[in-house]
Write a protein that holds these residues in place. Structure first.
Motif, PDB file in Angstrom:
ATOM      1  N   SER A 200       0.848  -1.186   0.000  1.00  0.00           N
ATOM      2  CA  SER A 200       0.000   0.000   0.000  1.00  0.00           C
ATOM      3  C   SER A 200       0.889   1.243   0.000  1.00  0.00           C
ATOM      4  O   SER A 200       1.666   1.453   0.937  1.00  0.00           O
ATOM      5  N   THR A 201       0.735   2.061  -1.003  1.00  0.00           N
ATOM      6  CA  THR A 201       1.503   3.301  -1.092  1.00  0.00           C
ATOM      7  C   THR A 201       1.203   4.215   0.087  1.00  0.00           C
ATOM      8  O   THR A 201       2.108   4.853   0.628  1.00  0.00           O
ATOM      9  N   ALA A 202      -0.058   4.244   0.510  1.00  0.00           N
ATOM     10  CA  ALA A 202      -0.448   5.111   1.628  1.00  0.00           C
ATOM     11  C   ALA A 202       0.210   4.652   2.932  1.00  0.00           C
ATOM     12  O   ALA A 202       0.730   5.480   3.693  1.00  0.00           O
ATOM     13  N   ILE A 203       0.218   3.355   3.190  1.00  0.00           N
ATOM     14  CA  ILE A 203       0.843   2.844   4.418  1.00  0.00           C
ATOM     15  C   ILE A 203       2.359   3.027   4.346  1.00  0.00           C
ATOM     16  O   ILE A 203       2.983   3.398   5.344  1.00  0.00           O
ATOM     17  N   ASP A 204       2.935   2.801   3.183  1.00  0.00           N
ATOM     18  CA  ASP A 204       4.373   3.033   3.023  1.00  0.00           C
ATOM     19  C   ASP A 204       4.713   4.492   3.334  1.00  0.00           C
ATOM     20  O   ASP A 204       5.655   4.779   4.084  1.00  0.00           O
ATOM     21  N   PHE A 205       3.944   5.418   2.789  1.00  0.00           N
ATOM     22  CA  PHE A 205       4.159   6.839   3.039  1.00  0.00           C
ATOM     23  C   PHE A 205       4.035   7.138   4.529  1.00  0.00           C
ATOM     24  O   PHE A 205       4.874   7.844   5.101  1.00  0.00           O
ATOM     25  N   LEU A 206       2.989   6.604   5.169  1.00  0.00           N
ATOM     26  CA  LEU A 206       2.766   6.832   6.591  1.00  0.00           C
ATOM     27  C   LEU A 206       3.931   6.297   7.428  1.00  0.00           C
ATOM     28  O   LEU A 206       4.421   6.977   8.332  1.00  0.00           O
ATOM     29  N   MET A 207       4.400   5.102   7.117  1.00  0.00           N
ATOM     30  CA  MET A 207       5.486   4.512   7.899  1.00  0.00           C
ATOM     31  C   MET A 207       6.804   5.264   7.696  1.00  0.00           C
ATOM     32  O   MET A 207       7.568   5.441   8.652  1.00  0.00           O
ATOM     33  N   VAL A 208       7.066   5.727   6.491  1.00  0.00           N
ATOM     34  CA  VAL A 208       8.268   6.537   6.252  1.00  0.00           C
ATOM     35  C   VAL A 208       8.150   7.845   7.033  1.00  0.00           C
ATOM     36  O   VAL A 208       9.117   8.289   7.677  1.00  0.00           O
ATOM     37  N   TRP A 209       6.968   8.449   7.011  1.00  0.00           N
ATOM     38  CA  TRP A 209       6.741   9.703   7.735  1.00  0.00           C
ATOM     39  C   TRP A 209       6.890   9.496   9.239  1.00  0.00           C
ATOM     40  O   TRP A 209       7.551  10.289   9.915  1.00  0.00           O
ATOM     41  N   VAL A 210       6.299   8.436   9.784  1.00  0.00           N
ATOM     42  CA  VAL A 210       6.397   8.136  11.218  1.00  0.00           C
ATOM     43  C   VAL A 210       7.856   7.905  11.605  1.00  0.00           C
ATOM     44  O   VAL A 210       8.321   8.379  12.637  1.00  0.00           O
ATOM     45  N   SER A 211       8.577   7.188  10.760  1.00  0.00           N
ATOM     46  CA  SER A 211       9.981   6.915  11.034  1.00  0.00           C
ATOM     47  C   SER A 211      10.798   8.202  11.077  1.00  0.00           C
ATOM     48  O   SER A 211      11.656   8.377  11.939  1.00  0.00           O
ATOM     49  N   ALA A 212      10.514   9.119  10.174  1.00  0.00           N
ATOM     50  CA  ALA A 212      11.270  10.369  10.093  1.00  0.00           C
ATOM     51  C   ALA A 212      10.824  11.395  11.137  1.00  0.00           C
ATOM     52  O   ALA A 212      11.659  12.102  11.710  1.00  0.00           O
ATOM     53  N   MET A 213       9.530  11.471  11.400  1.00  0.00           N
ATOM     54  CA  MET A 213       8.996  12.546  12.238  1.00  0.00           C
ATOM     55  C   MET A 213       8.618  12.116  13.651  1.00  0.00           C
ATOM     56  O   MET A 213       8.334  12.967  14.499  1.00  0.00           O
ATOM     57  N   GLY A 214       8.607  10.820  13.921  1.00  0.00           N
ATOM     58  CA  GLY A 214       8.150  10.326  15.219  1.00  0.00           C
ATOM     59  C   GLY A 214       8.931  10.868  16.397  1.00  0.00           C
ATOM     60  O   GLY A 214       8.346  11.383  17.361  1.00  0.00           O
TER      61      GLY A 214
END
Length: 183
Positions: A19-33
């Motif tokens: 899922s492109t949306a979940i991939d985007f979310l996980m990359v964002w969480v990893s970077a911004m968490g």
């Protein structure tokens, strides 16, 4: 043991790409968490209710965060683990890192914050920080940057750091009153 770790890591990372949306979310969480958790902690400094105890916990969380990352640097003197994408275990969703894989600084930082809140009796925010820590650490395996044991080791380092800070930084001491009275 490595086979189990690699299999768990691969299973989690294998979810990436579906899922492109979940991939985007996980990359964002990893970077911004981590930055968002630090802001969430810092933003509570001006909270009106329970100010002295809240400020004590905020300082303890910051000290736990810093001590956990310092402990990681000591561990890195002895452990030089290759990243899972370099070993062919995962496929990477972000740019590669030059740092060793074990332990995960993201896991250390987020679990140090959560553990500090929980150990100092702030259950509700502590549980929210714990949920965020789990999400951030899972994202690190999902995007392919860490083995599952890297994030478990980082979480353990953060928790140990919070326990050490709890043992030496006491509420109500002269140093605590001085630090928590700032602003």
């Amino acid at each position: 043991m490595y086979e189990l770790d690699a299999a768990a890591t691969h299973a989690i990372n294998n979810l990436a790409g579906a899922s492109t949306a979940i991939d985007f979310l996980m990359v964002w969480v990893s970077a911004m968490g981590v930055p968002l958790l630090v802001l969430a902690v810092a933003g509570q400094w001006w909270r009106r209710t329970g100010r002295p105890q809240t400020r004590h916990v905020l300082v303890a969380a910051g000290l736990s965060f810093l001590l956990g990352l310092a402990l990681n640097q000591l561990i890195l003197l002895f452990a030089h683990r290759m990243r899972p994408y370099d070993s062919g275990v995962t496929h990477l969703l972000v740019a590669p890192s030059n740092d060793p894989s074990f332990p995960s600084d993201h896991a250390t930082a987020t679990f140090a914050i959560a553990a500090a809140f929980l150990l100092h009796g702030m259950r509700r925010p502590g549980l929210w920080f714990l949920a965020a820590a789990v999400l951030v650490t899972a994202s690190r395996v999902y995007i392919g940057t860490h083995y599952a044991s890297d994030v478990l080791g980082g979480a353990l380092t953060g928790i140990v750091a919070a326990f050490l800070v709890r043992a030496v930084y006491w509420e109500g001491t002269r140093a605590d009153r001085l630090i928590t009275s700032i602003l």
